[in-house]
Design a protein around this motif. Structure first.
Motif, PDB file in Angstrom:
ATOM      1  N   SER A 129      -3.081  -3.752  -5.512  1.00  0.00           N
ATOM      2  CA  SER A 129      -4.392  -3.206  -5.874  1.00  0.00           C
ATOM      3  C   SER A 129      -4.810  -2.021  -5.003  1.00  0.00           C
ATOM      4  N   HIS A 130      -4.182  -1.862  -3.848  1.00  0.00           N
ATOM      5  CA  HIS A 130      -4.521  -0.744  -2.961  1.00  0.00           C
ATOM      6  C   HIS A 130      -3.410   0.294  -2.936  1.00  0.00           C
TER       7      HIS A 130
ATOM      8  N   PRO B 148      -3.132  -2.608  -9.761  1.00  0.00           N
ATOM      9  CA  PRO B 148      -4.014  -1.611  -9.146  1.00  0.00           C
ATOM     10  C   PRO B 148      -5.181  -1.296 -10.053  1.00  0.00           C
TER      11      PRO B 148
ATOM     12  N   LYS C  99       0.861  -1.178   0.000  1.00  0.00           N
ATOM     13  CA  LYS C  99       0.000   0.000   0.000  1.00  0.00           C
ATOM     14  C   LYS C  99       0.899   1.229   0.000  1.00  0.00           C
TER      15      LYS C  99
END
Length: 108
Positions: A55-56, A94, A23
């Motif tokens: 993805s975050h 992401p 993240k």
């Protein structure tokens, strides 16, 4: 979103899987930290399936291309892993934001 890179690793030895969750902001410079963590996780067990979950995170295009290249070649960069040990790596990319388009002005 915080630009500081935060990395968590979850390892399941029974199923030979590791999940690396990142993240923050991943740049062409900070991606090396992600590679180092991936190398350490990959060294835990031979044949480990490694998934990088970004993805975050906010990932610069060039950094994402580098991560995807590692996934395709099944190797980490030579600078990080000079012995080029096989690395079964998958990148969970992401969510893409379209930053190039702008709303069109309507002519009246």
């Amino acid at each position: 979103m915080n630009s500081k890179l935060n990395i968590v690793v979850r390892v399941d030895l029974d199923h030979a899987k590791a999940l690396v969750i990142a993240k923050g902001h991943i740049t062409v410079h900070s991606v090396n930290a992600l590679y180092v963590v991936a190398k350490r996780a990959n060294s835990i067990r031979q044949g480990l399936y490694l998934e990088l979950d970004v993805s975050h995170a906010v990932v610069d295009d060039e950094a994402l291309e580098q991560l995807q290249a590692c996934s395709q070649t099944h190797h980490l960069p030579a600078l990080i892993d000079p012995y080029q040990k096989p690395c079964d790596i998958s990148v969970l990319a992401p969510r893409r934001r379209d930053t190039t388009s702008r709303p069109e002005l309507l002519a009246a």
